[in-house]
Design a protein around this motif. Structure first.
Motif, mmCIF file in Angstrom:
data_model
loop_
_atom_site.group_PDB
_atom_site.id
_atom_site.type_symbol
_atom_site.label_atom_id
_atom_site.label_comp_id
_atom_site.label_asym_id
_atom_site.label_seq_id
_atom_site.Cartn_x
_atom_site.Cartn_y
_atom_site.Cartn_z
ATOM 1 N N ASP A 166 50.137 23.705 92.025
ATOM 2 C CA ASP A 166 50.154 24.690 90.938
ATOM 3 C C ASP A 166 50.436 26.111 91.432
ATOM 4 O O ASP A 166 50.976 26.928 90.689
ATOM 5 C CB ASP A 166 48.806 24.702 90.210
ATOM 6 C CG ASP A 166 48.669 23.521 89.255
ATOM 7 O OD1 ASP A 166 49.692 22.872 88.976
ATOM 8 O OD2 ASP A 166 47.537 23.264 88.809
ATOM 9 N N VAL A 167 50.004 26.430 92.637
ATOM 10 C CA VAL A 167 50.068 27.836 93.067
ATOM 11 C C VAL A 167 51.055 28.086 94.207
ATOM 12 O O VAL A 167 51.217 29.222 94.640
ATOM 13 C CB VAL A 167 48.662 28.359 93.495
ATOM 14 C CG1 VAL A 167 47.751 28.473 92.285
ATOM 15 C CG2 VAL A 167 48.046 27.486 94.573
ATOM 16 N N TYR A 173 60.150 31.478 93.755
ATOM 17 C CA TYR A 173 59.217 31.246 92.661
ATOM 18 C C TYR A 173 59.856 30.427 91.549
ATOM 19 O O TYR A 173 60.988 30.674 91.166
ATOM 20 C CB TYR A 173 58.762 32.606 92.103
ATOM 21 C CG TYR A 173 57.812 32.492 90.935
ATOM 22 C CD1 TYR A 173 56.440 32.434 91.151
ATOM 23 C CD2 TYR A 173 58.288 32.441 89.627
ATOM 24 C CE1 TYR A 173 55.563 32.319 90.074
ATOM 25 C CE2 TYR A 173 57.426 32.329 88.550
ATOM 26 C CZ TYR A 173 56.057 32.268 88.784
ATOM 27 O OH TYR A 173 55.207 32.163 87.727
ATOM 28 N N GLU A 174 59.097 29.469 91.040
ATOM 29 C CA GLU A 174 59.527 28.773 89.825
ATOM 30 C C GLU A 174 58.373 28.723 88.847
ATOM 31 O O GLU A 174 57.237 28.416 89.240
ATOM 32 C CB GLU A 174 59.989 27.368 90.155
ATOM 33 C CG GLU A 174 61.318 27.374 90.895
ATOM 34 C CD GLU A 174 61.871 25.983 91.123
ATOM 35 O OE1 GLU A 174 61.783 25.157 90.219
ATOM 36 O OE2 GLU A 174 62.404 25.761 92.222
ATOM 37 N N LYS B 133 63.110 40.342 94.397
ATOM 38 C CA LYS B 133 64.425 39.843 94.003
ATOM 39 C C LYS B 133 64.804 38.580 94.805
ATOM 40 O O LYS B 133 65.246 37.589 94.239
ATOM 41 C CB LYS B 133 65.466 40.952 94.232
ATOM 42 C CG LYS B 133 66.742 40.733 93.477
ATOM 43 C CD LYS B 133 67.636 41.957 93.503
ATOM 44 C CE LYS B 133 69.041 41.561 93.057
ATOM 45 N NZ LYS B 133 70.019 42.595 93.369
ATOM 46 N N ILE B 134 64.587 38.642 96.114
ATOM 47 C CA ILE B 134 64.927 37.496 96.979
ATOM 48 C C ILE B 134 64.159 36.238 96.542
ATOM 49 O O ILE B 134 64.695 35.140 96.530
ATOM 50 C CB ILE B 134 64.575 37.829 98.459
ATOM 51 C CG1 ILE B 134 65.452 38.964 98.980
ATOM 52 C CG2 ILE B 134 64.701 36.598 99.347
ATOM 53 C CD1 ILE B 134 64.924 39.628 100.258
ATOM 54 N N LEU B 135 62.892 36.437 96.168
ATOM 55 C CA LEU B 135 62.029 35.282 95.872
ATOM 56 C C LEU B 135 61.950 34.963 94.381
ATOM 57 O O LEU B 135 61.183 34.086 93.978
ATOM 58 C CB LEU B 135 60.628 35.528 96.427
ATOM 59 C CG LEU B 135 60.545 35.785 97.938
ATOM 60 C CD1 LEU B 135 59.097 35.952 98.361
ATOM 61 C CD2 LEU B 135 61.200 34.637 98.707
ATOM 62 N N ASN B 136 62.716 35.702 93.579
ATOM 63 C CA ASN B 136 62.750 35.424 92.142
ATOM 64 C C ASN B 136 61.384 35.643 91.480
ATOM 65 O O ASN B 136 61.003 34.927 90.548
ATOM 66 C CB ASN B 136 63.228 33.973 91.919
ATOM 67 C CG ASN B 136 63.521 33.664 90.471
ATOM 68 O OD1 ASN B 136 64.024 34.525 89.748
ATOM 69 N ND2 ASN B 136 63.189 32.458 90.043
ATOM 70 N N GLY B 140 54.816 41.254 87.306
ATOM 71 C CA GLY B 140 53.384 40.961 87.339
ATOM 72 C C GLY B 140 52.960 40.166 88.559
ATOM 73 O O GLY B 140 51.784 39.906 88.758
ATOM 74 N N LEU B 141 53.943 39.773 89.393
ATOM 75 C CA LEU B 141 53.620 39.127 90.666
ATOM 76 C C LEU B 141 54.020 40.098 91.765
ATOM 77 O O LEU B 141 55.203 40.405 91.920
ATOM 78 C CB LEU B 141 54.398 37.808 90.804
ATOM 79 C CG LEU B 141 53.624 36.651 91.449
ATOM 80 C CD1 LEU B 141 52.386 36.318 90.639
ATOM 81 C CD2 LEU B 141 54.514 35.427 91.536
#
Lengths: 180, 180
Positions: A166-167, A173-174, B133-136, B140-141
């Motif tokens: 989940d984390v 990131y998806e 940007k690299i990690l999409n 809020g993250l």
């Protein structure tokens, strides 16, 4: 105690026995704190050890009357030293790095206390201004945690955790839906 | 490995062997992270595990070209989940608690990696916008640490620490002069 065991079995302790902890135990706990990493090794953090009953009572009042602050043998208040970090890292030091320096030390304190058979709790909900006044903190020293420490009078069950799936994300990131 | 030994002997590792680490090791490290405490057990943090070479290269460029980001077998980027913490704790959640939640997890990651015989380093100096940007990363993250992890190719000496006397105070803060 093994690292993984300490990490997994540590719980937040909110009821303490009246037995006092020793200066030797306090030293071991603080020694663990000072070996936490810090940005540029600036160690932008300070520790106030509260043994005095009257000060514990005032701290308790500044922190939503969480009674176990008074009940605990001692409290350690960990402060972020904004000035020390800003001196080298300007705004990012003052607003971020010193907070991280202090938080890493808090986590070591919790693990050290647990591995000594003691209980502790990371309290973040308090009135900053009131705590600063009670502890005579100078400008630039920001309290980030009150940690009551003593012999545990309870053995709480582990609270639920999100699953790794989940984390965690691979490479990027998806969006995921997750519930506890 | 014993908690105190792990805390005291852990060093920041900035040179890695080419050997890859296993998925099982990564899981053990993340498992240590998720058992870190968090404000209200909200666990306001997420983990991006970077295995892909091209992504490591871009991350490296976003972080002052610290070459060992590329050299490491993997990197874990720990993010503070501002939204999750703000949902319950408003401004204090967004600005403080989620940072603390993430930092506690970072410290567990460093201790876990060391106790598995791996090396790691807490990198805080990077361009937040570029990393996002690299990690999409969604709004809020907030990325708070890049942690390269791999088999250590160096054994650094411990950097100096302030003494306990220099950084701890009893009952209330008192001004002290200290030098490293």
């Amino acid at each position: 105690m093994d690292v993984f065991e300490a990490i997994k079995d540590r719980r937040s302790i909110r009821h303490f026995k009246p037995n006092p902890i020793t200066d030797e135990q306090i030293e071991k706990i603080l020694e663990a704190a000072i070996w936490a990493p810090s940005a540029g090794n600036l160690q932008a953090r300070d520790y106030i050890v509260i043994k005095d009953h009257d000060t514990k009572k005032k701290l308790c009042e500044s922190a939503l009357n969480q009674h176990f602050i008074q009940e605990a043998s001692i409290n350690i208040v960990v402060c972020a030293n904004e000035e020390r970090s800003a001196w080298k890292y300007s705004g990012r030091g003052r607003e971020l790095y010193c907070i991280l320096d202090a938080a890493a030390a808090v986590q070591n304190i919790l693990l050290a206390a647990h591995s000594l058979g003691l209980g502790a709790c990371w309290i973040g909900a308090f009135n900053d201004g009131a705590v600063s006044k009670i502890l005579n903190l100078p400008r630039g020293l920001k309290p980030i945690a009150i940690i009551p420490i003593g012999y545990p009078e309870q053995k709480p069950n582990p609270p639920p955790r999100f699953s790794l799936k989940d984390v965690s994300h691979i490479n990027r990131y998806e969006a995921k839906r997750r519930t506890l």
